[in-house]
Design an enzyme around this catalytic site. Structure first.
Site, mmCIF file in Angstrom:
data_model
loop_
_atom_site.group_PDB
_atom_site.id
_atom_site.type_symbol
_atom_site.label_atom_id
_atom_site.label_comp_id
_atom_site.label_asym_id
_atom_site.label_seq_id
_atom_site.Cartn_x
_atom_site.Cartn_y
_atom_site.Cartn_z
ATOM 1 N N TYR A 208 0.838 -1.197 0.000
ATOM 2 C CA TYR A 208 0.000 0.000 0.000
ATOM 3 C C TYR A 208 0.875 1.250 0.000
ATOM 4 C CZ TYR A 208 -3.690 3.254 1.432
ATOM 5 O OH TYR A 208 -4.572 4.298 1.487
ATOM 6 N N LYS A 212 1.122 4.217 -2.858
ATOM 7 C CA LYS A 212 0.821 5.621 -2.565
ATOM 8 C C LYS A 212 2.058 6.502 -2.716
ATOM 9 C CE LYS A 212 -3.556 5.191 -1.776
ATOM 10 N NZ LYS A 212 -4.549 5.783 -2.704
#
Length: 367
Positions: A208, A212
């Site tokens: 994740y 990002k």
């Protein structure tokens, strides 16, 4: 031009000045715009769609959740009394699905074009990067990188298509800091959804965080090279926000701290979409806190009764502005830690209770 002069660099990329979040804007400036939102059936996407549709925009929602997306579009049409909300099935990990989504969105647009693209679709969950499932197997099993597929590849597809459709928007002009948002309806705007994970590592979520971080890199690269297409690009970086994407284990890990509120993310997103003068900026959204800025420029948690203090949840992310990344990160995390210290054991116990209750289905938000 000196590479050590951040003002020269900002001028070179035509970045607008830092955002003063105390200056009001009008949500009604979105009226007449056609806004495309991936992941629009729930979460941030659904709240964006509702607010912007109520304020007069046409919203086109793309999502794999057909039932939820269709219901939301019907609800919004009933609330507004207009046919200004539409749902189109879209799997952001599938190139052709996104192509079809954008083509249909342009057809549904009252003026035949798209003013704003919001690359909102994203997921979180168990991350297999550090957790091979069977350590006794003869060879490692192929991991599931769905998080990367949705949060990065999907965003890249959306961005690529935005750069095709936005310059073709009928009646639009190249974006400018001299724009008059109350008068300018046609726009060419791409809004990316990053995260605090774009700015700092998230423990046990390497996939994740990697996705990002990549979105931040995409933003920083595009804002310096979008001049030929006249596109303005901005970025939202929410901290942990009290929404269903925060799982029970995550809530347990965050117990004692504080989470941000969805309405503050909505406020920051609406400012970007409504105010066409904002180019190449990023906003971090965290928990509301009473702060005061010292003479050294650093912020500190203070009592709300302290003269010169203010309550805020939305911050200009100097973290992505060339030279101040480490300074901003340190100060923002210091503020978060101060909130945790101020809440003490009572805050920790309250959050533990809420997290356990959340696991049993109590308190979960429904769109």
């Amino acid at each position: 031009m000196s590479s050590n002069n951040p003002e020269s660099l900002s001028a070179a990329i035509r970045q607008s000045p830092p955002i003063d979040v105390t200056i009001p804007y009008e949500a009604g400036w979105v009226k007449g715009k056609t806004i495309v939102i991936t992941g629009g059936a729930s979460g941030f996407g659904a709240s964006f769609a509702r607010h912007w549709a109520i304020n007069g925009a046409t919203v086109v929602l793309g999502d794999i959740n057909v039932e939820g997306g269709q219901q939301l579009a019907r609800d919004l049409q009933n609330e507004t009394g207009q046919s200004n909300a539409h749902f189109v099935h879209c799997d952001v990990t599938d190139w052709q699905s996104q192509v079809n989504f954008f083509k249909e969105a342009a057809k549904l647009s009252p003026h035949g074009g798209i003013d704003t693209v919001v690359a909102n679709a994203g997921i979180a969950g168990a991350d297999p990067v550090q957790s091979p499932r069977n350590m006794e197997a003869a060879e490692p099993q192929k991991p599931n990188f769905k998080i990367m597929d949705v949060n990065l590849t999907g965003v890249l597809y959306t961005t690529h298509l935005a750069y095709y459709w936005l310059p073709k928007n009928p009646g639009s002009e190249a974006c400018s800091m001299e724009s008059k948002p109350a008068e300018r309806v046609r726009d060419r705007h791409l809004l990316l959804l990053g995260s605090v994970a774009s700015l700092a590592p998230i423990v046990m979520q390497p996939q994740y965080a990697a996705a990002k971080h990549a979105v931040l890199g995409l933003f920083r690269s595009l804002r310096a090279t979008s001049h030929p297409q006249g596109i303005r690009i901005n970025l939202l970086c929410p901290y942990f926000i009290d929404t269903p994407i925060i799982t029970t284990p995550a809530r347990l890990a965050l117990a004692g701290g504080a989470m941000g509120k969805p309405e503050d993310v909505l406020d920051a997103a609406t400012r970007f979409v409504a105010d066409s003068r904002i180019l190449g900026r990023a906003l971090v959204i965290g928990p509301k806190m009473h702060v005061k800025q010292g003479e050294d420029g650093q912020w500190s948690i203070v009592s709300k009764n302290v003269p010169g203090s203010e309550e805020r949840a939305v911050w200009e992310a100097y973290a992505d502005d060339w030279e101040e990344v480490d300074i901003f990160d340190r100060n923002f995390i210091k503020l978060i830690n101060s909130v945790e210290a101020a809440r003490g054991w009572a805050g920790w116990a309250f959050d533990i209770f809420k997290a356990v209750a959340y696991g049993f289905g109590y308190g979960q938000r429904r769109t």
